[in-house]
Design a protein around this motif. Structure first.
Motif, PDB file in Angstrom:
ATOM      1  N   GLU A 208       0.712  -1.200   0.038  1.00 17.94           N
ATOM      2  CA  GLU A 208       0.076   0.184   0.176  1.00 17.94           C
ATOM      3  C   GLU A 208       0.728   1.625   0.168  1.00 17.94           C
ATOM      4  O   GLU A 208       0.603   2.326  -0.586  1.00 17.94           O
ATOM      5  CB  GLU A 208      -0.848  -0.025   1.182  1.00 17.94           C
ATOM      6  CG  GLU A 208      -2.061   0.878   1.133  1.00 17.94           C
ATOM      7  CD  GLU A 208      -3.198   0.477   0.158  1.00 17.94           C
ATOM      8  OE1 GLU A 208      -4.206   1.114   0.272  1.00 17.94           O
ATOM      9  OE2 GLU A 208      -2.972  -0.517  -0.458  1.00 17.94           O
ATOM     10  N   MET A 209       2.143   1.266   0.710  1.00 15.53           N
ATOM     11  CA  MET A 209       3.085   2.463   0.869  1.00 15.53           C
ATOM     12  C   MET A 209       3.634   2.329  -0.603  1.00 15.53           C
ATOM     13  O   MET A 209       3.654   3.592  -1.119  1.00 15.53           O
ATOM     14  CB  MET A 209       4.016   2.021   1.840  1.00 15.53           C
ATOM     15  CG  MET A 209       3.336   1.972   3.355  1.00 15.53           C
ATOM     16  SD  MET A 209       4.734   1.436   4.414  1.00 15.53           S
ATOM     17  CE  MET A 209       5.871   2.721   4.395  1.00 15.53           C
ATOM     18  N   LEU A 210       3.852   1.397  -1.378  1.00 14.37           N
ATOM     19  CA  LEU A 210       4.705   1.632  -2.899  1.00 14.37           C
ATOM     20  C   LEU A 210       3.551   2.054  -3.531  1.00 14.37           C
ATOM     21  O   LEU A 210       3.785   3.031  -4.524  1.00 14.37           O
ATOM     22  CB  LEU A 210       4.885   0.222  -3.075  1.00 14.37           C
ATOM     23  CG  LEU A 210       5.334   0.104  -4.698  1.00 14.37           C
ATOM     24  CD1 LEU A 210       6.238   0.940  -5.093  1.00 14.37           C
ATOM     25  CD2 LEU A 210       5.915  -1.573  -4.760  1.00 14.37           C
ATOM     26  N   HIS A 211       2.138   1.849  -3.389  1.00 14.68           N
ATOM     27  CA  HIS A 211       1.051   2.069  -4.256  1.00 14.68           C
ATOM     28  C   HIS A 211       0.994   3.608  -3.962  1.00 14.68           C
ATOM     29  O   HIS A 211       0.747   4.216  -4.974  1.00 14.68           O
ATOM     30  CB  HIS A 211      -0.244   1.345  -3.910  1.00 14.68           C
ATOM     31  CG  HIS A 211      -1.144   2.021  -4.681  1.00 14.68           C
ATOM     32  ND1 HIS A 211      -1.311   1.938  -6.067  1.00 14.68           N
ATOM     33  CD2 HIS A 211      -2.529   2.466  -4.254  1.00 14.68           C
ATOM     34  CE1 HIS A 211      -2.712   2.229  -6.524  1.00 14.68           C
ATOM     35  NE2 HIS A 211      -3.203   2.579  -5.233  1.00 14.68           N
TER      36      HIS A 211
ATOM     37  N   LEU B 281      11.285 -12.027   0.532  1.00 11.43           N
ATOM     38  CA  LEU B 281      10.224 -10.927   0.774  1.00 11.43           C
ATOM     39  C   LEU B 281      10.797  -9.842  -0.021  1.00 11.43           C
ATOM     40  O   LEU B 281      10.058  -8.939  -0.681  1.00 11.43           O
ATOM     41  CB  LEU B 281      10.012 -10.653   1.988  1.00 11.43           C
ATOM     42  CG  LEU B 281       9.306 -12.009   2.839  1.00 11.43           C
ATOM     43  CD1 LEU B 281       9.216 -11.451   4.313  1.00 11.43           C
ATOM     44  CD2 LEU B 281       7.849 -12.063   2.427  1.00 11.43           C
ATOM     45  N   SER B 282      12.290  -9.417   0.091  1.00  7.53           N
ATOM     46  CA  SER B 282      12.884  -8.169  -0.545  1.00  7.53           C
ATOM     47  C   SER B 282      12.971  -8.252  -1.994  1.00  7.53           C
ATOM     48  O   SER B 282      12.517  -7.443  -2.468  1.00  7.53           O
ATOM     49  CB  SER B 282      14.303  -7.993   0.128  1.00  7.53           C
ATOM     50  OG  SER B 282      14.318  -7.886   1.559  1.00  7.53           O
ATOM     51  N   LEU B 283      13.369  -9.629  -2.126  1.00  6.73           N
ATOM     52  CA  LEU B 283      13.168  -9.741  -4.024  1.00  6.73           C
ATOM     53  C   LEU B 283      11.877  -9.441  -4.540  1.00  6.73           C
ATOM     54  O   LEU B 283      11.735  -8.771  -5.439  1.00  6.73           O
ATOM     55  CB  LEU B 283      13.629 -11.122  -4.252  1.00  6.73           C
ATOM     56  CG  LEU B 283      13.837 -11.496  -5.543  1.00  6.73           C
ATOM     57  CD1 LEU B 283      14.801 -10.551  -6.437  1.00  6.73           C
ATOM     58  CD2 LEU B 283      14.195 -12.908  -5.769  1.00  6.73           C
ATOM     59  N   CYS B 284      10.820 -10.025  -3.775  1.00  5.56           N
ATOM     60  CA  CYS B 284       9.536  -9.911  -4.314  1.00  5.56           C
ATOM     61  C   CYS B 284       9.097  -8.181  -4.294  1.00  5.56           C
ATOM     62  O   CYS B 284       8.726  -7.857  -5.429  1.00  5.56           O
ATOM     63  CB  CYS B 284       8.667 -10.468  -3.290  1.00  5.56           C
ATOM     64  SG  CYS B 284       6.738 -10.367  -3.839  1.00  5.56           S
ATOM     65  N   PHE B 285       9.545  -7.717  -3.339  1.00  4.87           N
ATOM     66  CA  PHE B 285       9.231  -6.192  -3.196  1.00  4.87           C
ATOM     67  C   PHE B 285      10.004  -5.523  -4.318  1.00  4.87           C
ATOM     68  O   PHE B 285       9.372  -4.444  -5.024  1.00  4.87           O
ATOM     69  CB  PHE B 285       9.566  -5.573  -1.866  1.00  4.87           C
ATOM     70  CG  PHE B 285       9.250  -4.197  -1.586  1.00  4.87           C
ATOM     71  CD1 PHE B 285       8.112  -3.718  -1.113  1.00  4.87           C
ATOM     72  CD2 PHE B 285      10.185  -3.023  -2.050  1.00  4.87           C
ATOM     73  CE1 PHE B 285       7.482  -2.576  -1.116  1.00  4.87           C
ATOM     74  CE2 PHE B 285       9.821  -1.719  -1.737  1.00  4.87           C
ATOM     75  CZ  PHE B 285       8.387  -1.554  -1.398  1.00  4.87           C
ATOM     76  N   SER B 286      11.099  -5.686  -4.410  1.00  8.20           N
ATOM     77  CA  SER B 286      12.095  -5.116  -5.525  1.00  8.20           C
ATOM     78  C   SER B 286      11.448  -5.293  -6.762  1.00  8.20           C
ATOM     79  O   SER B 286      11.271  -4.398  -7.542  1.00  8.20           O
ATOM     80  CB  SER B 286      13.360  -5.393  -5.456  1.00  8.20           C
ATOM     81  OG  SER B 286      14.240  -5.297  -4.218  1.00  8.20           O
ATOM     82  N   GLU B 287      10.950  -6.334  -7.054  1.00  6.09           N
ATOM     83  CA  GLU B 287      10.741  -7.035  -8.554  1.00  6.09           C
ATOM     84  C   GLU B 287       9.394  -6.134  -8.544  1.00  6.09           C
ATOM     85  O   GLU B 287       9.114  -5.488  -9.740  1.00  6.09           O
ATOM     86  CB  GLU B 287      10.423  -8.343  -8.544  1.00  6.09           C
ATOM     87  CG  GLU B 287       9.929  -8.705 -10.040  1.00  6.09           C
ATOM     88  CD  GLU B 287       9.995 -10.196 -10.266  1.00  6.09           C
ATOM     89  OE1 GLU B 287      10.342 -10.328 -11.398  1.00  6.09           O
ATOM     90  OE2 GLU B 287       9.899 -10.915  -9.616  1.00  6.09           O
ATOM     91  N   ALA B 288       8.470  -6.070  -7.809  1.00  9.19           N
ATOM     92  CA  ALA B 288       7.226  -5.145  -7.738  1.00  9.19           C
ATOM     93  C   ALA B 288       7.552  -3.870  -7.986  1.00  9.19           C
ATOM     94  O   ALA B 288       6.750  -3.006  -8.798  1.00  9.19           O
ATOM     95  CB  ALA B 288       6.267  -5.403  -6.625  1.00  9.19           C
TER      96      ALA B 288
ATOM     97  N   ARG C 242       8.922  -3.380 -11.615  1.00  5.13           N
ATOM     98  CA  ARG C 242       7.839  -3.917 -12.769  1.00  5.13           C
ATOM     99  C   ARG C 242       6.711  -2.747 -12.994  1.00  5.13           C
ATOM    100  O   ARG C 242       6.088  -2.177 -13.903  1.00  5.13           O
ATOM    101  CB  ARG C 242       7.061  -5.130 -12.499  1.00  5.13           C
ATOM    102  CG  ARG C 242       7.920  -6.339 -12.613  1.00  5.13           C
ATOM    103  CD  ARG C 242       8.061  -6.861 -14.214  1.00  5.13           C
ATOM    104  NE  ARG C 242       8.829  -8.183 -13.881  1.00  5.13           N
ATOM    105  CZ  ARG C 242       8.670  -8.844 -15.026  1.00  5.13           C
ATOM    106  NH1 ARG C 242       7.926  -8.868 -16.061  1.00  5.13           N
ATOM    107  NH2 ARG C 242       9.304 -10.219 -15.015  1.00  5.13           N
ATOM    108  N   THR C 243       6.286  -2.099 -11.636  1.00  8.89           N
ATOM    109  CA  THR C 243       5.482  -1.057 -11.559  1.00  8.89           C
ATOM    110  C   THR C 243       5.810  -0.016 -12.538  1.00  8.89           C
ATOM    111  O   THR C 243       5.215   0.794 -13.247  1.00  8.89           O
ATOM    112  CB  THR C 243       5.032  -0.796 -10.234  1.00  8.89           C
ATOM    113  OG1 THR C 243       4.656  -1.921  -9.523  1.00  8.89           O
ATOM    114  CG2 THR C 243       4.096   0.460  -9.974  1.00  8.89           C
ATOM    115  N   ALA C 244       7.134   0.255 -12.066  1.00 14.44           N
ATOM    116  CA  ALA C 244       7.826   1.717 -12.779  1.00 14.44           C
ATOM    117  C   ALA C 244       7.901   1.353 -14.137  1.00 14.44           C
ATOM    118  O   ALA C 244       7.629   2.227 -15.121  1.00 14.44           O
ATOM    119  CB  ALA C 244       9.384   1.894 -12.231  1.00 14.44           C
TER     120      ALA C 244
ATOM    121  N   GLY D 180       2.274  -4.304 -15.794  1.00 16.18           N
ATOM    122  CA  GLY D 180       3.079  -3.481 -14.890  1.00 16.18           C
ATOM    123  C   GLY D 180       2.548  -2.594 -13.905  1.00 16.18           C
ATOM    124  O   GLY D 180       2.698  -2.754 -12.640  1.00 16.18           O
ATOM    125  N   LYS D 181       1.631  -1.697 -14.387  1.00 15.50           N
ATOM    126  CA  LYS D 181       1.061  -0.608 -13.500  1.00 15.50           C
ATOM    127  C   LYS D 181       0.232  -0.921 -12.418  1.00 15.50           C
ATOM    128  O   LYS D 181      -0.095  -0.280 -11.492  1.00 15.50           O
ATOM    129  CB  LYS D 181       0.649   0.560 -14.281  1.00 15.50           C
ATOM    130  CG  LYS D 181      -0.578   0.382 -14.967  1.00 15.50           C
ATOM    131  CD  LYS D 181      -1.366   1.646 -15.468  1.00 15.50           C
ATOM    132  CE  LYS D 181      -2.973   1.406 -15.778  1.00 15.50           C
ATOM    133  NZ  LYS D 181      -3.347   2.849 -15.987  1.00 15.50           N
TER     134      LYS D 181
END
Length: 323
Positions: free
Chosen positions: A74-77, A131-138, A141-143, A169-170
């Motif tokens: 939610e913070m990344l969003h 978990l860190s890899l999952c967050f970094s990839e998200a 990918r979003t960018a 991605g978005k």
């Protein structure tokens, strides 16, 4: 009945989710907190953190620290929304003033960066590289999805496949990662984590497609300006179907106005009405059903517990939502 059960579970999970968001805001440097609280308090469906919690609970994880992990997506969003509103020069977000109109552009951009950094730190604090890899990839990918969307803006030749990559991605990847984080924290097998990711990605694809259909609904029903995608130059599925149905002369005029950003509010309203009359918005909802069917199928690889049924109901909610 199903919708009632889902709403009841959301009502139960919302207070600890919001409490975790407040803890996260409190952990930010003091100058950033007002901007973060502004975007958090603007509301939102809290779909992503709820999915993290449901996936973890489905796989037997009962600890309360799941809420602090759940809010990282939610913070990344929220960070992407802060940046998006600056890029789009938006004046409002969910009926409230856009952050940059209150806090100015540069502080808002930097606040988004700080939110992203704090979310990354929260994930790292769990001490699990997966978990860190999952967050970094998200994040990446979003960018990438946002970059693809900017490149496609005001283009009338954006293909269905290009649109799908933008959405993946978005929108879809964040929902995918939300489910994946919950599964990984619960100690899921590789097969279970892959099933959770597939469920989230397909749910996210459908969510955006329904959102694109809702863009052409009357503002009185959704609370959002009708036809925003027309004015912003986004060739979403309902708009692509509309354009393909135009006679040659009309299509040339549409392409010129769309490509130059000359669509007015009245133009958007007229196009939205024609899209509804032709059923292009409903066709888009039907196309979203294929992704929802794949999402439901993915759940079959996960344990038969109450949360699995709630996640099935989440697919029904996405299909039927009106705003």
């Amino acid at each position: 009945m199903a919708n009632i059960l889902l709403k009841a579970r959301l009502a139960l999970e919302l207070p600890p989710i919001n409490a975790a968001l407040e803890r996260a805001a409190q952990g930010l440097p003091e100058p950033v907190r007002p901007v973060a609280r502004h975007i958090f308090e603007a509301g939102g469906k809290r779909l992503r953190p709820l999915l993290t919690v449901l996936t973890a609970r489905l796989l037997g994880y009962e600890r309360a620290d799941i809420y602090d992990l759940a809010v990282t997506m939610e913070m990344l969003h929220a960070a992407t929304l802060l940046h998006d509103d600056v890029l789009d020069n938006a004046v409002s977000r969910r009926g409230k003033p856009a952050a940059h109109t209150l806090f100015e552009v540069t502080p808002t951009i930097l606040a988004g960066d700080a939110l992203l950094a704090e979310a990354n730190a929260l994930v790292a604090g769990f001490g699990d590289p997966r978990l860190s890899l999952c967050f970094s990839e998200a994040t990446s990918r979003t960018a990438a999805g946002e970059i693809l969307e900017i490149a496609a803006q005001r283009r009338v030749d954006t293909s269905a496949a290009e649109y799908a990559e933008i959405v993946r991605g978005k929108t879809a990847w964040l929902i995918r990662a939300s489910c994946q984080l919950g599964a990984l924290r619960a100690g899921a097998t590789d097969a279970q984590a892959a099933a959770a990711a597939a469920y989230g990605e397909n749910l996210g694809m459908a969510f955006q497609m329904v959102d694109d259909a809702l863009d052409f609904a009357p503002e009185s029903l959704t609370g959002k300006p009708t036809g925003g995608d027309v004015r912003e130059g986004k060739l979403t599925p309902p708009l692509r179907l509309y354009r393909l149905g135009l006679e040659q002369e009309e299509r040339v005029a549409f392409d010129a106005a769309f490509g130059c950003g000359l669509m007015t509010e009245n133009d958007a309203a007229a196009i939205a009405e024609r899209i509804r009359d032709a059923g292009h918005d409903q066709r888009t909802r039907l196309d979203a059903d294929a992704y929802l069917a794949t999402a439901r199928d993915a759940l079959d690889a996960l344990p038969d517990r109450p949360e699995r049924e709630l996640m099935r109901q989440m697919a029904d909610y996405v299909r039927d939502r009106k705003k």
